[in-house]
Scaffold this motif. Sequence first.
Motif, PDB file in Angstrom:
ATOM      1  N   GLN A 148      32.251  35.195  27.975  1.00  0.00           N
ATOM      2  CA  GLN A 148      32.841  36.469  27.945  1.00  0.00           C
ATOM      3  C   GLN A 148      33.678  37.269  27.421  1.00  0.00           C
ATOM      4  O   GLN A 148      33.270  38.377  27.851  1.00  0.00           O
ATOM      5  CB  GLN A 148      34.815  34.874  28.164  1.00  0.00           C
ATOM      6  N   ALA A 149      32.448  36.761  26.003  1.00  0.00           N
ATOM      7  CA  ALA A 149      32.881  37.805  25.442  1.00  0.00           C
ATOM      8  C   ALA A 149      31.709  38.861  25.181  1.00  0.00           C
ATOM      9  O   ALA A 149      31.894  39.980  25.397  1.00  0.00           O
ATOM     10  CB  ALA A 149      33.115  37.273  23.393  1.00  0.00           C
ATOM     11  N   THR A 150      30.435  38.099  25.826  1.00  0.00           N
ATOM     12  CA  THR A 150      29.120  38.658  25.904  1.00  0.00           C
ATOM     13  C   THR A 150      29.877  39.819  27.276  1.00  0.00           C
ATOM     14  O   THR A 150      29.099  40.578  26.840  1.00  0.00           O
ATOM     15  CB  THR A 150      29.039  38.129  25.951  1.00  0.00           C
ATOM     16  N   ILE A 151      30.621  38.923  27.942  1.00  0.00           N
ATOM     17  CA  ILE A 151      30.783  39.933  29.018  1.00  0.00           C
ATOM     18  C   ILE A 151      31.336  41.337  29.069  1.00  0.00           C
ATOM     19  O   ILE A 151      30.106  42.419  29.141  1.00  0.00           O
ATOM     20  CB  ILE A 151      31.477  39.286  30.282  1.00  0.00           C
ATOM     21  N   LYS A 152      32.489  40.882  28.147  1.00  0.00           N
ATOM     22  CA  LYS A 152      32.957  42.775  27.128  1.00  0.00           C
ATOM     23  C   LYS A 152      32.413  43.031  26.817  1.00  0.00           C
ATOM     24  O   LYS A 152      32.394  44.325  26.702  1.00  0.00           O
ATOM     25  CB  LYS A 152      34.018  41.432  26.567  1.00  0.00           C
ATOM     26  N   GLN A 153      31.251  42.822  25.853  1.00  0.00           N
ATOM     27  CA  GLN A 153      30.877  43.788  24.690  1.00  0.00           C
ATOM     28  C   GLN A 153      29.334  44.645  25.734  1.00  0.00           C
ATOM     29  O   GLN A 153      29.106  46.020  25.555  1.00  0.00           O
ATOM     30  CB  GLN A 153      30.387  43.160  23.743  1.00  0.00           C
ATOM     31  N   GLY A 154      28.944  43.807  26.935  1.00  0.00           N
ATOM     32  CA  GLY A 154      28.554  44.839  27.869  1.00  0.00           C
ATOM     33  C   GLY A 154      29.094  46.016  28.481  1.00  0.00           C
ATOM     34  O   GLY A 154      27.744  46.839  28.741  1.00  0.00           O
ATOM     35  N   ASP A 155      29.879  45.541  28.883  1.00  0.00           N
ATOM     36  CA  ASP A 155      30.960  46.351  29.461  1.00  0.00           C
ATOM     37  C   ASP A 155      30.845  47.599  28.847  1.00  0.00           C
ATOM     38  O   ASP A 155      30.942  48.855  29.423  1.00  0.00           O
ATOM     39  CB  ASP A 155      32.165  45.346  29.755  1.00  0.00           C
ATOM     40  N   PHE A 156      31.481  47.542  27.782  1.00  0.00           N
ATOM     41  CA  PHE A 156      31.647  48.235  26.622  1.00  0.00           C
ATOM     42  C   PHE A 156      30.561  48.918  26.296  1.00  0.00           C
ATOM     43  O   PHE A 156      30.207  50.890  26.308  1.00  0.00           O
ATOM     44  CB  PHE A 156      32.212  48.125  25.633  1.00  0.00           C
ATOM     45  N   LEU A 157      29.037  48.801  26.129  1.00  0.00           N
ATOM     46  CA  LEU A 157      27.799  48.707  26.199  1.00  0.00           C
ATOM     47  C   LEU A 157      27.404  49.467  26.879  1.00  0.00           C
ATOM     48  O   LEU A 157      26.659  51.583  26.967  1.00  0.00           O
ATOM     49  CB  LEU A 157      26.665  47.598  25.678  1.00  0.00           C
ATOM     50  N   LEU A 158      27.680  49.500  28.318  1.00  0.00           N
ATOM     51  CA  LEU A 158      26.999  50.211  29.964  1.00  0.00           C
ATOM     52  C   LEU A 158      28.396  51.752  29.708  1.00  0.00           C
ATOM     53  O   LEU A 158      27.755  52.792  30.207  1.00  0.00           O
ATOM     54  CB  LEU A 158      26.990  48.810  30.666  1.00  0.00           C
ATOM     55  N   ASN A 159      29.255  51.308  29.292  1.00  0.00           N
ATOM     56  CA  ASN A 159      30.598  52.784  29.400  1.00  0.00           C
ATOM     57  C   ASN A 159      30.172  53.752  28.753  1.00  0.00           C
ATOM     58  O   ASN A 159      29.648  54.963  28.531  1.00  0.00           O
ATOM     59  CB  ASN A 159      31.604  52.255  29.718  1.00  0.00           C
ATOM     60  N   ARG A 160      29.191  53.265  27.356  1.00  0.00           N
ATOM     61  CA  ARG A 160      29.046  53.926  26.338  1.00  0.00           C
ATOM     62  C   ARG A 160      27.536  54.827  26.646  1.00  0.00           C
ATOM     63  O   ARG A 160      27.402  55.853  26.132  1.00  0.00           O
ATOM     64  CB  ARG A 160      28.551  53.276  24.628  1.00  0.00           C
TER      65      ARG A 160
END
Length: 386
Positions: free
Chosen positions: A364-376
Amino acid sequence: MEAQDGTQQQHIALAHKLFLLTHPDVDDIEKVRLRDEVLDAVKTRDMASLYESLAVASVLEMDTAVLDRMRKRIEDELKTLDDKIADAEENLGESEVREAHLAKSLFFIRIGDKEKALEQLKTTEEKTVAAGQKMDLVFYTLQLGFFYMDFDLISKSIDKAKNLFEGGGDWERKNRLKVYEGLYCMSTRNFKKAASLFLDSISTFTTDEIFSYDTFIFYTVLTSIISLDRVSLKQKVVDAPEILSVIGKIPHLSEFLNSLYGCHFKSFFSAFSGLTEQIKLDRYLQPHFRFYVREVSTVVYSQFLESYKSVTTEAMAAAFGVSIGFIDQELSRFIATGKLHCKIDKVAGILETNRPDAKNALYQATIKQGDFLLNRIQKLSRVIDL
């Protein structure tokens, strides 16, 4: 300032006595003795400004004759120091000039004049070339910071020391800095970093000027218990020969550590109750007493519950030697704040653990950080397109 001869600096010892003198849990008879010792130290060191402030706060009684004598001695000593500086600048070399300025810096530290001490230390630093000597000036500043509990000054001084060490430095001073930084971290509630720094310094401790080795072990054990996992606690603390050689001298500390590791929960809380007085009467730990109690309770409750998928409230209360009502109230508080992963079945009188799946949490943490990275990345691509 006193030479660093393996004993605590007098002004650091004085700061602790002042803390106890205003502490509500210290009895009146003890405060009479402390008041006499504080007054004697203030008069011996000509701490005129501190004497005035303590008199205003009704901690000491004002004696204008005593104050006038202190001021006169300060004035005479400053004239002597200024004459030595002038003579060194006219007739001697750079080393003697630095030593004369250092003597004036240490005089201001001795009499408790913080602002003038910092100003004079800065002047002394300007006349200092050797990195080791500059580092010693930082240690004087750190001691001044701990006397006044000026955390901003302490933080800046630690950063300054680290910058000095980037250009080189001896291991003895680097190890001393770890203890100072560990004390700062502990005093500002960063117990995990404090434990790491203390454990790194356990075999190289030389900072008797701020506290004794016994006190250092006391701090190391307290911070480690709420910072280390069970395996690390065993390797670095429970079996550490440096700790084993001292821990028996400190009341309740050995039982506190070993009963936690051995899961003897009744003994643990008995030992902890014996330690609470020492924690309350420590000027660095006292502000964090409630926080520390919560963290220790979280550690010990979690350790007990890890062994069960479900357990009765009665069995847990019996294991800790407390009432069912107390356990129910304690666990409710920790569950509500997310400190414990379990739920209480009040009707059946059962505690059911619901430990989070570590792999699922990582996913779940990886998914959340991945979404954040994609948005950036998307935002950056729009800027680049423009």
